[in-house]
Design a protein around this motif. Structure first.
Motif, PDB file in Angstrom:
ATOM      1  N   ARG A  44       1.274 -15.365 -38.853  1.00 23.46           N
ATOM      2  CA  ARG A  44       2.043 -14.136 -39.133  1.00 23.46           C
ATOM      3  C   ARG A  44       3.528 -14.373 -39.409  1.00 23.46           C
ATOM      4  NH1 ARG A  44      -1.423  -9.931 -38.641  1.00 23.46           N
ATOM      5  NH2 ARG A  44      -2.963 -10.054 -36.973  1.00 23.46           N
ATOM      6  N   ALA A  79     -14.602  -5.581 -38.260  1.00 21.32           N
ATOM      7  CA  ALA A  79     -15.456  -5.378 -37.076  1.00 21.32           C
ATOM      8  C   ALA A  79     -14.575  -4.942 -35.908  1.00 21.32           C
ATOM      9  CB  ALA A  79     -16.189  -6.674 -36.740  1.00 21.32           C
ATOM     10  N   ILE A 153      11.522  -8.239 -36.706  1.00 20.06           N
ATOM     11  CA  ILE A 153      10.829  -7.919 -37.954  1.00 20.06           C
ATOM     12  C   ILE A 153      11.797  -7.244 -38.924  1.00 20.06           C
ATOM     13  CG2 ILE A 153       8.929  -6.578 -38.987  1.00 20.06           C
ATOM     14  CD1 ILE A 153       7.921  -8.856 -37.286  1.00 20.06           C
ATOM     15  N   HIS A 290       5.112 -13.675 -28.921  1.00 20.26           N
ATOM     16  CA  HIS A 290       5.681 -14.705 -29.799  1.00 20.26           C
ATOM     17  C   HIS A 290       4.664 -15.790 -30.108  1.00 20.26           C
ATOM     18  CE1 HIS A 290       9.519 -12.811 -29.415  1.00 20.26           C
ATOM     19  NE2 HIS A 290       9.417 -12.837 -28.100  1.00 20.26           N
TER      20      HIS A 290
HETATM   21  C1  LIG Z   1       5.665 -10.430 -39.555  1.00 20.64           C
HETATM   22  C2  LIG Z   1       5.695 -11.149 -38.230  1.00 20.64           C
HETATM   23  C3  LIG Z   1       6.583 -12.205 -38.043  1.00 20.64           C
HETATM   24  C4  LIG Z   1       6.627 -12.873 -36.833  1.00 20.64           C
HETATM   25  N1  LIG Z   1       7.528 -13.870 -36.672  1.00 20.64           N
HETATM   26  C5  LIG Z   1       7.628 -14.506 -35.490  1.00 20.64           C
HETATM   27  C6  LIG Z   1       8.613 -15.522 -35.281  1.00 20.64           C
HETATM   28  O1  LIG Z   1       9.403 -15.828 -36.159  1.00 20.64           O
HETATM   29  N2  LIG Z   1       8.668 -16.119 -34.077  1.00 20.64           N
HETATM   30  C7  LIG Z   1       7.821 -15.810 -33.069  1.00 20.64           C
HETATM   31  O2  LIG Z   1       7.925 -16.396 -31.977  1.00 20.64           O
HETATM   32  N3  LIG Z   1       6.847 -14.866 -33.229  1.00 20.64           N
HETATM   33  C8  LIG Z   1       6.740 -14.196 -34.412  1.00 20.64           C
HETATM   34  N4  LIG Z   1       5.794 -13.221 -34.588  1.00 20.64           N
HETATM   35  C9  LIG Z   1       4.871 -12.907 -33.493  1.00 20.64           C
HETATM   36  C10 LIG Z   1       3.560 -13.684 -33.582  1.00 20.64           C
HETATM   37  O3  LIG Z   1       3.056 -13.655 -34.879  1.00 20.64           O
HETATM   38  C11 LIG Z   1       2.574 -13.077 -32.592  1.00 20.64           C
HETATM   39  O4  LIG Z   1       3.076 -13.332 -31.299  1.00 20.64           O
HETATM   40  C12 LIG Z   1       1.168 -13.664 -32.712  1.00 20.64           C
HETATM   41  O5  LIG Z   1       0.603 -13.328 -33.959  1.00 20.64           O
HETATM   42  C13 LIG Z   1       0.271 -13.117 -31.586  1.00 20.64           C
HETATM   43  O6  LIG Z   1      -1.039 -13.566 -31.756  1.00 20.64           O
HETATM   44  P1  LIG Z   1      -2.266 -12.691 -31.186  1.00 20.64           P
HETATM   45  O7  LIG Z   1      -3.502 -13.420 -31.565  1.00 20.64           O
HETATM   46  O8  LIG Z   1      -2.000 -12.328 -29.792  1.00 20.64           O
HETATM   47  O9  LIG Z   1      -2.173 -11.334 -32.037  1.00 20.64           O
HETATM   48  P2  LIG Z   1      -2.490 -11.126 -33.580  1.00 20.64           P
HETATM   49  O10 LIG Z   1      -2.176 -12.331 -34.372  1.00 20.64           O
HETATM   50  O11 LIG Z   1      -1.814  -9.848 -33.967  1.00 20.64           O
HETATM   51  O12 LIG Z   1      -4.062 -10.906 -33.628  1.00 20.64           O
HETATM   52  C14 LIG Z   1      -4.686  -9.822 -32.975  1.00 20.64           C
HETATM   53  C15 LIG Z   1      -5.801  -9.312 -33.872  1.00 20.64           C
HETATM   54  O13 LIG Z   1      -6.664  -8.475 -33.106  1.00 20.64           O
HETATM   55  C16 LIG Z   1      -7.110  -7.425 -33.934  1.00 20.64           C
HETATM   56  N5  LIG Z   1      -7.636  -6.339 -33.075  1.00 20.64           N
HETATM   57  C17 LIG Z   1      -6.933  -5.501 -32.279  1.00 20.64           C
HETATM   58  N6  LIG Z   1      -7.773  -4.634 -31.647  1.00 20.64           N
HETATM   59  C18 LIG Z   1      -9.031  -4.952 -32.060  1.00 20.64           C
HETATM   60  C19 LIG Z   1     -10.319  -4.432 -31.765  1.00 20.64           C
HETATM   61  N7  LIG Z   1     -10.488  -3.417 -30.898  1.00 20.64           N
HETATM   62  N8  LIG Z   1     -11.392  -4.985 -32.379  1.00 20.64           N
HETATM   63  C20 LIG Z   1     -11.249  -6.020 -33.246  1.00 20.64           C
HETATM   64  N9  LIG Z   1     -10.050  -6.556 -33.562  1.00 20.64           N
HETATM   65  C21 LIG Z   1      -8.950  -6.040 -32.975  1.00 20.64           C
HETATM   66  C22 LIG Z   1      -5.839  -7.063 -34.685  1.00 20.64           C
HETATM   67  O14 LIG Z   1      -6.138  -6.302 -35.837  1.00 20.64           O
HETATM   68  C23 LIG Z   1      -5.309  -8.455 -35.031  1.00 20.64           C
HETATM   69  O15 LIG Z   1      -5.830  -8.921 -36.239  1.00 20.64           O
HETATM   70  C24 LIG Z   1       5.744 -12.506 -35.785  1.00 20.64           C
HETATM   71  C25 LIG Z   1       4.850 -11.448 -35.978  1.00 20.64           C
HETATM   72  C26 LIG Z   1       4.826 -10.764 -37.183  1.00 20.64           C
HETATM   73  C27 LIG Z   1       3.880  -9.605 -37.380  1.00 20.64           C
END
Ligand SMILES: Cc1cc2nc3c(=O)[nH]c(=O)nc-3n(C[C@H](O)[C@H](O)[C@H](O)COP(=O)(O)OP(=O)(O)OC[C@H]3O[C@@H](n4cnc5c(N)ncnc54)[C@H](O)[C@@H]3O)c2cc1C
Length: 398
Positions: A44, A79, A153, A290
């Protein structure tokens, strides 16, 4: 009914890392990933930075593809999971289909905070590949894009868009951009950098409401003024997606509560990433949104689910990069704390310590290499009282 040894809800950054982590300990167990988005895991951070600013970082590089070259890992897209039945060890999808699990990982991340303005091609609450695609389509034609929100963001998108032939207005509540987070001297420099690049900064204001008509978006600000733009991108923060866990009776405290083995009160259910709150070895009970945390915690939870006896001992860092300003930090960045600066004369690089009652709560490294992060963690782990005499020079700026 389909059943997996390891079932992951949420096809994001944690999911991709968890699959790799599981495979380090279990080559054969079946893994299922259920993701509500139409695409699999992506990196991301690139959506608001490298895809806009690094011509060598092309679109094909964002895909993490944990299912590639692994016949026993299945990625289910579109899904959405709506319910967990802990007794039956199943989850239910929006379609009504059920999927069984041996061990379940909740990796649902966070959802962008929204206003009462409907999302459309021109109104995006920025988080996904689709958000990037819509903005990318509009960028490059001198259009006026309003970015709302002065945190990561918002500031990253404003920087990305102004470097891609857009006219950009950035609306944020603070008087100085990033002033509630960055030390005052650094916030001033940050703010001036945006002005120098031609971003129209509207500080001290919030968007109250808005509407879209004939290809234009009109925003009402809380100072009574209106803004008209070709598109608006919101970066108002995220709320962890805890509903599934909450409805299943699991404990919530700013996120799904897990122990040092990333396990909930149900021994078959784990949580990691933006959705989890965990006991950090140095920082105490902690919730991180993060990427370093998503990567490391995702990998560790994979190990643990596949039988490793390890605990999650990593204290994550976070970072942002805009224009020529690149910072990394560990702990709490709150400019209301006492701040000790150890920076070079022109302020191009430095170490900034955030203290509360003499204890270091956060360390920010400006334009310094990642190999200093362990030094920052060591300072945070030191529970003795600190001041300028003990901190200046403590982390080398070379
Ligand atoms: C544009 C952007 C830039 C970023 N830049 C930085 C940065 O520079 N430095 C930094 O430290 N961090 C950054 N981050 C933060 C980092 O990307 C996130 O901390 C990381 O993606 C978290 O991973 P995750 O798997 O927990 O969540 P995610 O990657 O968001 O994945 C969670 C997924 O679960 C899915 N989901 C939710 N509920 C359900 C459900 N009920 N059923 C099925 N699927 C579901 C969501 O749709 C999503 O696809 C950034 C985030 C974004 C959006």
């Amino acid at each position: 009914m389909q059943r997996y040894d390891y079932l992951i809800v949420g096809a994001g950054m944690v999911a991709a890392n968890a699959v790799a982590g599981i495979r380090e300990h279990d080559r054969d167990g079946s893994i299922g990933i259920l993701g509500e988005e139409p695409n699999g895991p992506v990196t991301r951070p690139a959506l608001s930075k490298k895809l806009w600013t690094d011509p060598e970082f092309t679109y094909d590089k964002i895909w993490m593809a944990p299912e590639a070259d692994d016949d026993n890992t299945t990625l289910h897209l579109d899904a959405r999971v709506t319910q967990i039945d802990r007794d039956a060890k199943t989850v239910t999808l929006e379609t009504g289909d059920r999927v069984g699990y041996g061990k379940l990982l909740l990796a649902t991340g966070g959802a962008p905070v929204r206003l009462d303005i409907p999302e459309s091609e021109r109104v995006r609450y920025f988080r996904t590949v689709a958000d990037y695609d819509y903005l990318r389509e509009l960028a490059g034609h001198g259009l006026h894009i309003v970015v709302v929100g002065g945190s990561y963001i918002g500031t990253e998108l404003a920087a990305a868009l102004i470097q891609n032939d857009c006219r950009v207005t950035l609306v944020y509540p603070e008087a100085v951009l990033a002033g509630s987070m960055l030390p005052p001297s650094l916030a001033d420099r940050f703010h001036q950098t945006y002005l120098d690049h031609g971003v129209n900064l509207l500080g001290g204001r919030k968007v109250k409401s808005g509407s879209e008509s004939h290809g234009k978006v009109t925003l009402e600000l809380d100072d009574g003024n209106q803004l008209v733009a070709d598109a608006v991108a919101f970066g108002l923060g995220v709320a962890p997606c805890i509903e599934l866990a909450e409805n299943a009776g699991l404990e919530i405290d700013g996120g799904i509560v897990v122990d040092e083995r990333l396990t909930t009160a149900d021994a078959a259910i784990f949580a990691a990433g933006d959705v989890a709150t965990y006991p950090d070895r140095i920082l105490g009970r902690w919730h991180a949104e993060h990427v370093d945390n998503a990567n490391q915690m995702g990998s560790t939870v994979g190990h643990i689910m596949a039988g490793s006896d390890e605990t999650y001992d990593h204290t994550p860092y976070f970072y942002s990069t805009v224009f020529d300003i690149a910072w990394k930090a560990v702990g709490t960045l709150d400019s209301h704390l006492d701040i000790i600066e150890d920076a070079d004369a022109d302020g191009d690089s430095g170490v900034y310590y955030y203290l509360e009652a003499g204890r270091v709560k956060g360390v920010l490294l400006l334009n310094l290499d990642a190999d200093k992060l362990d030094d920052a963690r060591a300072v945070l782990a030191d529970t003795s009282t600190q001041d300028e005499t003990t901190l200046i020079g403590r982390i080398s700026r070379d």
